[in-house]
Enzyme design. Structure first.
Site, PDB file in Angstrom:
ATOM      1  N   ASN A  13       3.505  -4.281  -2.616  1.00 29.20           N
ATOM      2  CA  ASN A  13       3.126  -4.703  -1.263  1.00 29.20           C
ATOM      3  C   ASN A  13       3.253  -6.219  -1.270  1.00 29.20           C
ATOM      4  O   ASN A  13       2.404  -6.912  -1.816  1.00 29.20           O
ATOM      5  CB  ASN A  13       1.694  -4.260  -0.950  1.00 29.20           C
ATOM      6  N   TRP A  14       4.339  -6.683  -0.690  1.00 25.58           N
ATOM      7  CA  TRP A  14       4.637  -8.123  -0.765  1.00 25.58           C
ATOM      8  C   TRP A  14       3.724  -8.958   0.128  1.00 25.58           C
ATOM      9  O   TRP A  14       3.691 -10.178   0.017  1.00 25.58           O
ATOM     10  CB  TRP A  14       6.092  -8.368  -0.374  1.00 25.58           C
ATOM     11  N   LYS A  15       3.024  -8.322   1.060  1.00 24.55           N
ATOM     12  CA  LYS A  15       2.165  -9.035   2.016  1.00 24.55           C
ATOM     13  C   LYS A  15       2.998 -10.091   2.772  1.00 24.55           C
ATOM     14  O   LYS A  15       4.169  -9.840   3.039  1.00 24.55           O
ATOM     15  CB  LYS A  15       0.950  -9.628   1.292  1.00 24.55           C
ATOM     16  N   HIS A 100      -4.335  -1.146   5.379  1.00 23.98           N
ATOM     17  CA  HIS A 100      -4.663  -2.047   4.262  1.00 23.98           C
ATOM     18  C   HIS A 100      -5.955  -2.800   4.581  1.00 23.98           C
ATOM     19  O   HIS A 100      -6.216  -3.138   5.738  1.00 23.98           O
ATOM     20  CB  HIS A 100      -3.513  -3.033   4.024  1.00 23.98           C
ATOM     21  N   GLU A 102      -6.732  -5.764   4.242  1.00 18.95           N
ATOM     22  CA  GLU A 102      -6.521  -7.054   4.927  1.00 18.95           C
ATOM     23  C   GLU A 102      -6.353  -6.841   6.423  1.00 18.95           C
ATOM     24  O   GLU A 102      -6.766  -7.680   7.233  1.00 18.95           O
ATOM     25  CB  GLU A 102      -5.315  -7.780   4.309  1.00 18.95           C
ATOM     26  N   GLU A 172      -7.913   1.228  -2.978  1.00 20.65           N
ATOM     27  CA  GLU A 172      -7.934  -0.209  -3.236  1.00 20.65           C
ATOM     28  C   GLU A 172      -9.338  -0.759  -3.004  1.00 20.65           C
ATOM     29  O   GLU A 172      -9.702  -1.066  -1.851  1.00 20.65           O
ATOM     30  CB  GLU A 172      -6.952  -0.923  -2.307  1.00 20.65           C
ATOM     31  N   GLY A 178      -6.595  -9.192  -5.044  1.00 19.32           N
ATOM     32  CA  GLY A 178      -6.273 -10.613  -5.093  1.00 19.32           C
ATOM     33  C   GLY A 178      -7.337 -11.455  -5.769  1.00 19.32           C
ATOM     34  O   GLY A 178      -7.317 -12.682  -5.686  1.00 19.32           O
ATOM     35  N   SER A 218      -5.430  -6.003  -8.123  1.00 15.26           N
ATOM     36  CA  SER A 218      -5.214  -6.790  -9.346  1.00 15.26           C
ATOM     37  C   SER A 218      -4.602  -5.966 -10.481  1.00 15.26           C
ATOM     38  O   SER A 218      -4.863  -6.235 -11.649  1.00 15.26           O
ATOM     39  CB  SER A 218      -6.513  -7.466  -9.801  1.00 15.26           C
ATOM     40  N   GLY A 239       0.102  -5.923  -5.412  1.00  8.24           N
ATOM     41  CA  GLY A 239       0.275  -7.120  -4.593  1.00  8.24           C
ATOM     42  C   GLY A 239       0.935  -8.223  -5.395  1.00  8.24           C
ATOM     43  O   GLY A 239       2.152  -8.238  -5.601  1.00  8.24           O
ATOM     44  N   GLY A 240       0.138  -9.152  -5.895  1.00  7.39           N
ATOM     45  CA  GLY A 240       0.650 -10.346  -6.585  1.00  7.39           C
ATOM     46  C   GLY A 240       1.710 -10.058  -7.644  1.00  7.39           C
ATOM     47  O   GLY A 240       2.753 -10.732  -7.689  1.00  7.39           O
TER      48      GLY A 240
HETATM   49  P1  13P Z   1      -3.251  -7.628  -5.684  1.00  8.09           P
HETATM   50  O1  13P Z   1      -2.446  -6.776  -6.656  1.00  8.09           O
HETATM   51  O2  13P Z   1      -2.657  -8.955  -5.429  1.00  8.09           O
HETATM   52  O3  13P Z   1      -4.696  -7.646  -6.062  1.00  8.09           O
HETATM   53  O4  13P Z   1      -3.173  -6.853  -4.274  1.00  8.09           O
HETATM   54  C1  13P Z   1      -3.409  -5.505  -4.231  1.00  8.09           C
HETATM   55  C2  13P Z   1      -3.085  -5.011  -2.892  1.00  8.09           C
HETATM   56  O5  13P Z   1      -3.746  -5.339  -1.928  1.00  8.09           O
HETATM   57  C3  13P Z   1      -1.922  -4.141  -2.742  1.00  8.09           C
HETATM   58  O6  13P Z   1      -1.856  -3.588  -1.464  1.00  8.09           O
END
Ligand code: 13P
Length: 258
Positions: A13-15, A100, A102, A172, A178, A218, A239-240
């Site tokens: 998930n590149w956000k 999500h 966020e 999640e 994050g 994470s 994510g990251g």
């Molecule tokens: P991180 O891996 O950066 O913690 O993000 C997880 C995430 O929100 C994937 O959708």
């Protein structure tokens, strides 16, 4: 409950990251690294809307599928700034992240709108990755299961067993996103198993056994093997670490190895 019934799914998930040239470069770096995962696990890149066409073109002929990060619930109309399922399908997206944390936290997403978006995705031929997860305060108050159960029931309301098998559920925990704080493998397993038991109650055992449940929060090159070894953790939403080809590949290879 049998993990072998399900294909592992590793999704990035590149956000809100990467311009088109950056997206192209990242995918070109990932493609050869994960080529061996073909037929073994599903590898997905969920990218910003502006990168979808580029991502579909660059990944053509590879084993990477492309997803979007959100979808609107109406087919078309006066919804400035929104994107429909038909628009995503037409550009070649096969998956879409829905609900999500966020989006729930910053954009007013509710279980009701997550349910509507999930239904719209399915109706438009997309496979939704439906995100659920508790806040830190909720975990500390020992209401994680109540929160997850409520989200699963409301987010999947009026969705048939046949359709839910096309969906992926991503667990999640919001406190792990994050933050560098990962749920322990046992915590992830416990909630993923609880999600599967909830699906078994809402549908039946065969349906619950067929649904892929990911962990996200994470997940990285160091902790992925232990998380992915758990019987109800069928993959990861990353994510990251999905923004670095080598790290993403380590996670893909951990899933290939099971
Ligand atoms: P991180 O891996 O950066 O913690 O993000 C997880 C995430 O929100 C994937 O959708």
């Amino acid at each position: 409950m049998n993990k072998n019934l399900r294909k592992a799914v590793i999704a990035g998930n590149w956000k809100m990251n990467k311009t088109r040239p950056e997206a192209k470069a990242l995918l070109e770096a990932i493609i050869p690294l994960v080529a061996n995962a073909k037929d073994k696990i599903e590898v997905i890149a969920c990218v910003p809307f502006t990168n979808l066409e580029t991502a579909v073109a660059v990944t053509a002929g590879s084993n990477i599928k492309v997803g979007a990060e959100n979808v609107h619930f109406e087919k078309s109309g006066a919804y400035t700034g929104e994107i429909s399922a038909d628009m995503l399908s037409e550009v070649g997206a096969e998956y879409v992240v829905v609900g999500h944390s966020e989006r729930r936290q910053y954009f007013g997403e509710t279980d009701e709108t997550v349910n509507k978006r999930t239904k719209a995705a399915l109706a438009g031929g997309l496979k939704p990755i439906v995100c659920v997860g508790e806040l830190l305060a909720e975990r500390e108050a020992n209401i994680t299961e109540e929160v997850i159960s409520r989200q699963i029931k409301l987010d999947l309301a009026d969705i048939s067993a046949e359709d839910v098998k096309k969906a992926i559920i991503a667990y999640e925990p919001v406190w792990a996103i994050g933050t560098g704080k990962t749920a322990t493998a046992d915590q992830a397993q416990e909630v993923c198993a609880f999600i599967r038991a909830t699906l078994a109650k809402l549908y039946d055992n065969a349906t619950a056994d067929a649904v892929t449940i990911q962990y996200g929060g994470s997940m990285n090159a160091k902790n992925c093997a232990e998380l992915l070894s758990k019987p109800d953790v069928d993959g990861g939403l990353i994510g990251g670490a999905s923004l670095k080809a080598e790290d993403f590949n380590v996670i893909v290879q951990a899933a290939v190895e099971g």
